[in-house]
Scaffold this motif. Structure first.
Motif, PDB file in Angstrom:
ATOM      1  N   ASP B  77       5.885  37.909 -19.817  1.00 27.07           N
ATOM      2  CA  ASP B  77       4.542  37.321 -19.948  1.00 27.07           C
ATOM      3  C   ASP B  77       4.599  35.795 -19.851  1.00 27.07           C
ATOM      4  O   ASP B  77       3.756  35.173 -19.203  1.00 27.07           O
ATOM      5  CB  ASP B  77       3.920  37.681 -21.297  1.00 27.07           C
ATOM      6  CG  ASP B  77       3.188  39.021 -21.271  1.00 27.07           C
ATOM      7  OD1 ASP B  77       3.060  39.616 -20.194  1.00 27.07           O
ATOM      8  OD2 ASP B  77       2.759  39.454 -22.357  1.00 27.07           O
ATOM      9  N   GLY B  80       4.782  34.755 -16.411  1.00 24.59           N
ATOM     10  CA  GLY B  80       3.464  34.922 -15.793  1.00 24.59           C
ATOM     11  C   GLY B  80       2.522  33.784 -16.174  1.00 24.59           C
ATOM     12  O   GLY B  80       1.819  33.230 -15.333  1.00 24.59           O
ATOM     13  N   HIS B  81       2.551  33.396 -17.461  1.00 23.15           N
ATOM     14  CA  HIS B  81       1.674  32.307 -17.914  1.00 23.15           C
ATOM     15  C   HIS B  81       2.014  31.005 -17.188  1.00 23.15           C
ATOM     16  O   HIS B  81       1.134  30.248 -16.802  1.00 23.15           O
ATOM     17  CB  HIS B  81       1.794  32.124 -19.431  1.00 23.15           C
ATOM     18  CG  HIS B  81       1.371  33.337 -20.198  1.00 23.15           C
ATOM     19  ND1 HIS B  81       1.508  33.451 -21.559  1.00 23.15           N
ATOM     20  CD2 HIS B  81       0.818  34.501 -19.785  1.00 23.15           C
ATOM     21  CE1 HIS B  81       1.054  34.635 -21.949  1.00 23.15           C
ATOM     22  NE2 HIS B  81       0.644  35.287 -20.888  1.00 23.15           N
ATOM     23  N   LEU B  83       3.180  30.816 -14.230  1.00 27.91           N
ATOM     24  CA  LEU B  83       2.668  30.935 -12.856  1.00 27.91           C
ATOM     25  C   LEU B  83       1.158  30.711 -12.782  1.00 27.91           C
ATOM     26  O   LEU B  83       0.663  30.039 -11.880  1.00 27.91           O
ATOM     27  CB  LEU B  83       3.041  32.307 -12.269  1.00 27.91           C
ATOM     28  CG  LEU B  83       4.529  32.486 -11.970  1.00 27.91           C
ATOM     29  CD1 LEU B  83       4.836  33.934 -11.603  1.00 27.91           C
ATOM     30  CD2 LEU B  83       4.969  31.572 -10.830  1.00 27.91           C
ATOM     31  N   TYR B  84       0.399  31.275 -13.737  1.00 27.54           N
ATOM     32  CA  TYR B  84      -1.065  31.027 -13.729  1.00 27.54           C
ATOM     33  C   TYR B  84      -1.313  29.517 -13.774  1.00 27.54           C
ATOM     34  O   TYR B  84      -2.195  28.983 -13.107  1.00 27.54           O
ATOM     35  CB  TYR B  84      -1.782  31.598 -14.965  1.00 27.54           C
ATOM     36  CG  TYR B  84      -1.595  33.064 -15.269  1.00 27.54           C
ATOM     37  CD1 TYR B  84      -1.338  33.997 -14.279  1.00 27.54           C
ATOM     38  CD2 TYR B  84      -1.711  33.521 -16.588  1.00 27.54           C
ATOM     39  CE1 TYR B  84      -1.174  35.343 -14.596  1.00 27.54           C
ATOM     40  CE2 TYR B  84      -1.549  34.866 -16.900  1.00 27.54           C
ATOM     41  CZ  TYR B  84      -1.274  35.765 -15.909  1.00 27.54           C
ATOM     42  OH  TYR B  84      -1.115  37.082 -16.244  1.00 27.54           O
ATOM     43  N   ARG B 156      -6.960  34.553 -19.701  1.00 30.31           N
ATOM     44  CA  ARG B 156      -5.928  35.532 -19.387  1.00 30.31           C
ATOM     45  C   ARG B 156      -4.733  35.398 -20.352  1.00 30.31           C
ATOM     46  O   ARG B 156      -4.240  36.389 -20.898  1.00 30.31           O
ATOM     47  CB  ARG B 156      -5.480  35.210 -17.955  1.00 30.31           C
ATOM     48  CG  ARG B 156      -4.784  36.276 -17.215  1.00 30.31           C
ATOM     49  CD  ARG B 156      -4.699  35.841 -15.743  1.00 30.31           C
ATOM     50  NE  ARG B 156      -5.790  36.384 -14.976  1.00 30.31           N
ATOM     51  CZ  ARG B 156      -5.822  37.655 -14.598  1.00 30.31           C
ATOM     52  NH1 ARG B 156      -4.843  38.455 -14.886  1.00 30.31           N
ATOM     53  NH2 ARG B 156      -6.843  38.116 -13.913  1.00 30.31           N
TER      54      ARG B 156
END
Lengths: 95, 315
Positions: B77, B80-81, B83-84, B156
């Motif tokens: 996660d 992913g964070h 990358l956002y 998100r």
């Protein structure tokens, strides 16, 4: 050593059958197949989708924010396009 | 552009902000607003990515398969964070690779909390509970940030982050209910992470020169001290509930204000860690630099494979 950065892709996800694909963000990937694979890891880790679209960002043409008035203002004066503009007499149903 | 035009553009910009209208990538914005956001969002992205390192340290040594699966999911996660957030920085016109290189050269900062080592398994608990807890407190108001792409990324992130805090608290609870050695391990982790967690909110308001402007632009919604107080008020009862002691002799409940009073933060330590002299600063940046270098053949191979696939399709 080549120093070619992967292109940028916009990602659209259909959250379930029957709904439209919705923009969720962007990512970088070498081509469209890898963009889908990356999108699956980045944007659907918690069952957020059943289908993914990716579009290379450079292929998106957007309206210019400074044209917003010219484009969208004319609709504001056309209230007669909404059903609430019309009076329906009392006692009329199913309309 | 003429100076008059800029004044007028700035007035309209502020009017939009005051009316809670979000700013989107192609909208006009003052240079200083853009620069502030690039700095803040890239630091935030770097924090997510560097934040994988202290926890990655324990993946292979998790006490059982359930804990290992959970920790893996949490660390994934964080990637992913990151990358956002790097995508959000790109919408402001910043170059992604340069942004990442700024971390590697030390030009860009990241949250100082990740410069502390993770010595025992209990640190996984303390990090989830305290560090993710403090991060959530910072990030929830950012969901209403005036810049659209940042706010959307935060929505998100916040959705995903609440499991991080719960899994950490679960680890602490289990240890606190365990053998005397396990309880001591949990208490030791709390002792080491409590003060660095409070430092995550940044300097006191009086020493935070950017706060006023950031609040006027609605990038920030609360001051550092407000958020820190909120964190203390929420977290102290949680520690009491699981029988652990917050390591602050000055901590006491003030019934009149309805808040906890707490001791002075060691700001010398904070500034030392921020300026690169924390226990793990060098290790963290070295690890990121090595990851980029070691991964470069993968990025090149992906490009070569994409070319090959394209050529095959064309023939």
């Amino acid at each position: 050593m080549t120093k070619k950065e992967w292109p940028l892709w916009e990602v659209f996800i259909r959250s379930k059958q029957g709904l439209n694909h919705k923009h969720v963000g962007s990512l970088r990937a070498a081509d469209e197949v890898m963009a889908i694979e990356n999108a699956r890891d980045v944007y659907t880790r918690r069952s957020e989708g059943v289908s993914i679209w990716v579009v290379e960002s450079k292929n998106i043409f957007a309206s210019d924010p400074s044209d917003a008035d010219a484009l969208f203002e004319p609709a504001n004066s056309k209230v007669y396009r909404h059903p609430t503009f019309y009076d329906v007499p009392d006692g009329i149903e199913h309309m | 552009m003429k100076e008059l035009d800029i004044t007028e553009l700035e007035r309209k910009f502020q009017e939009k902000i005051d009316n809670e209208i979000r700013i989107e990538p192609n909208d006009w914005m003052p240079d200083a607003y853009r620069k502030t956001l690039i700095r803040q969002i890239s630091q935030h992205a770097h924090s997510e990515v560097v934040g994988m390192l202290p926890e990655g340290n324990w993946i292979t040594r998790a006490p059982n398969l359930r804990r290992k699966a959970v920790l893996l999911a949490k660390v994934q996660d964080e990637a992913g964070h990151g990358l956002y957030l790097y995508s959000a920085v790109e919408t402001l016109g910043a170059d992604r690779e340069e942004t990442i290189d700024d971390l590697h050269t030390g030009k860009a900062k990241y949250s100082s909390i990740f410069n502390y080592p993770t010595l025992t398994w209990a640190d996984m608990g303390a990090i989830g509970w305290l560090v993710d807890g403090a991060a959530i407190m910072n990030q929830v108001p950012l969901c209403r940030c005036s810049y659209g792409p940042y706010a959307r990324a935060m929505v998100r992130v916040c959705k995903e982050e609440s499991f991080h805090q719960r899994q950490g608290f679960e680890i602490m609870t289990k240890l606190a209910q365990g053998t005397p050695e396990q309880k001591a391990m949990a208490q030791d982790a709390l002792n080491r992470f409590w003060w660095p967690a409070l430092m995550m909110f940044g300097p006191n308001d009086a020493d935070s020169p950017h706060t006023a402007q950031s609040m006027k632009w609605k990038i920030k919604r609360h001051t550092n001290d407000e958020l820190r107080q909120q964190f203390v008020d929420i977290t102290v009862p949680q520690a009491e509930m699981i029988g652990l002691t917050v390591p602050d002799p000055d901590l006491k409940w003030n019934a009149e204000t309805g808040h906890y009073e707490f001791g002075e933060i060691n700001w010398d330590e904070f500034w030392q860690v921020v300026s690169g002299n924390g226990p793990c600063n060098k290790d963290r940046v070295d690890a990121r630099r090595k990851a980029k270098e070691d991964g470069s053949w993968v990025r090149e191979a992906a490009n070569a494979y994409a070319e090959k696939r394209k050529a095959r399709k064309a023939s």
